[in-house]
Write an enzyme that holds these catalytic residues in place. Structure first.
Site, short mmCIF file in Angstrom:
data_model
loop_
_atom_site.label_atom_id
_atom_site.label_comp_id
_atom_site.label_asym_id
_atom_site.label_seq_id
_atom_site.Cartn_x
_atom_site.Cartn_y
_atom_site.Cartn_z
CD1 TRP A 102 27.67 10.00 17.11
CD2 TRP A 102 25.66 10.98 17.16
NE1 TRP A 102 26.89 9.40 16.17
CE2 TRP A 102 25.65 9.97 16.17
CE3 TRP A 102 24.51 11.73 17.37
CZ2 TRP A 102 24.53 9.72 15.39
CZ3 TRP A 102 23.38 11.48 16.59
CH2 TRP A 102 23.40 10.47 15.62
CG ASP A 172 25.35 9.88 23.70
OD1 ASP A 172 24.95 8.71 23.82
OD2 ASP A 172 25.26 10.53 22.64
CE LYS A 196 24.80 3.77 18.42
NZ LYS A 196 24.85 3.63 16.96
#
Length: 360
Positions: A102, A172, A196
């Site tokens: 990511w 992030d 999530k």
């Protein structure tokens, strides 16, 4: 109906009582005679839902008054572009720390808009740890420093918040937000996909310090400009109303659990149980340095990879779902987000023990 234990990395488990409340309110929200999904986002009823959700998130994270909270669309992946478009300003470079897939995606997108300095990386070590503060080579003239506190795929996370001095820190937090207490004032901007620990896919939360607004590049599309969204209370266009509503229910649920401090203790305990078992076993292994292991995403491998398919098939039959590792790394991965109960971890360990005894 018997619900199974869901270890998906995202979209991930939601609290059962939140789903039950949404079910009960599906056709008639609070006597309004229609679903929350059918309401105008500008109606008094929905605005009250939106405002309460924001306040509950502010309470949970102790968000200072000089930060704006935005409820957006596009997922965290859109933020890979929105961050440089909004924060580079009159500067030409930003620092990025590379700790996994990511991070690399964010770096690749940011390079479309300016120069990206890699201020730290553990790629040569297969991302099995994060750089220490002393290893970071930060540019005091950078527009911002970007990092990924928890790498969902690799299962590596920071055990500290990088000190970036006066340079805004951007995080992030898609897979770690609300999993533990943090000091929001240490950050210039936090963003997180909802799927999530917040709610269903389709919603993205951005927490941005007010002094960072209004600096977007001239060519920035209006829908990518944080100032536009802040000025319209996240309603410049029709927002993801159902996702926003469900996020609000999750925030209320989290408050009922005792808040972030209480869920942090549970998360720490869940992860410790699973890692302790893996470490005690010769049949399973985790590749991440112990001080950099994720609480949220626990990857593990079997001693014999040829048994992976059987493991997954039998786990599913036992009511343990979505344990397959990401296609880029293989193996297994158990995601232990807030809504995954401790009983799920206990059941997984029991299954792993039995499977190991049968196939060792």
């Amino acid at each position: 109906m018997s619900r199974k234990y869901n270890f998906s990395a995202g979209p991930a488990a939601l609290p059962a009582e939140v789903l039950e409340q949404a079910r009960d309110e599906m056709l008639d929200w609070h006597g309004q005679g229609l679903s929350i999904m059918e309401m105008s986002h500008r109606s008094d009823a929905f605005v009250s839902v939106a405002e309460q959700a924001e306040q509950d998130l502010r309470d949970l994270m102790s968000i200072p008054d000089n930060y704006r909270v935005l409820f957006l669309q596009g997922g965290a992946t859109s933020q890979f572009a929105m961050v440089p478009l909004n924060l580079l300003g009159d500067k030409t470079s930003a620092d990025y720390i590379n700790t996994g897939i990511w991070s690399k995606k964010g770096i690749a997108e940011a390079r479309r808009y300016g120069y990206v300095r890699i201020a730290g990386s553990t790629e040569s070590e297969q991302f099995t740890r994060v750089p220490t503060q002393d290893e970071l080579e930060l540019d005091p003239n950078a527009a911002y420093v970007h990092y990924t506190p928890n790498e969902t795929i690799g299962g590596v996370e920071y055990n500290y918040i990088p000190d970036t001095g006066s340079v805004p820190l951007v995080a992030d937090m898609s897979s770690s937000i609300l999993s533990r207490e943090i000091d929001v004032s240490r950050f210039g901007l936090i963003y997180a996909g909802a799927q999530k620990n917040i709610g269903p896919a389709g919603l993205t939360v951005v927490i941005v310090r007010e002094d960072l607004l209004g600096k977007a590049a001239a060519a920035t599309p209006a829908m990518f400009d944080y100032q536009v969204h802040a000025g319209a209370d996240s309603m410049n266009n029709t927002p993801p109303t159902f996702g926003w509503y469900l996020a609000g229910l999750v925030f209320k649920w989290l408050k009922r659990q005792g808040g972030v401090a209480a869920i942090e203790a549970v998360n720490r305990r869940k992860a410790a149980k699973l890692y302790d078992y893996i470490d005690s076993s010769s049949f399973y292994a985790n590749p991440i340095a112990p001080d950099c292991r994720s609480w949220m995403n626990v990857p593990f491998t079997l001693a014999n990879a040829g048994l992976d398919g059987m493991f997954l098939e039998q786990a599913e039959a036992a009511g343990l779902l979505n344990l397959q590792g990401h296609r880029s790394v293989g193996g297994m991965r158990a995601s232990l987000y807030n809504a995954v109960p401790e009983a799920a971890v206990d059941a997984l360990i029991e299954f792993m023990q039995t499977f190991a005894q049968q196939h060792a």
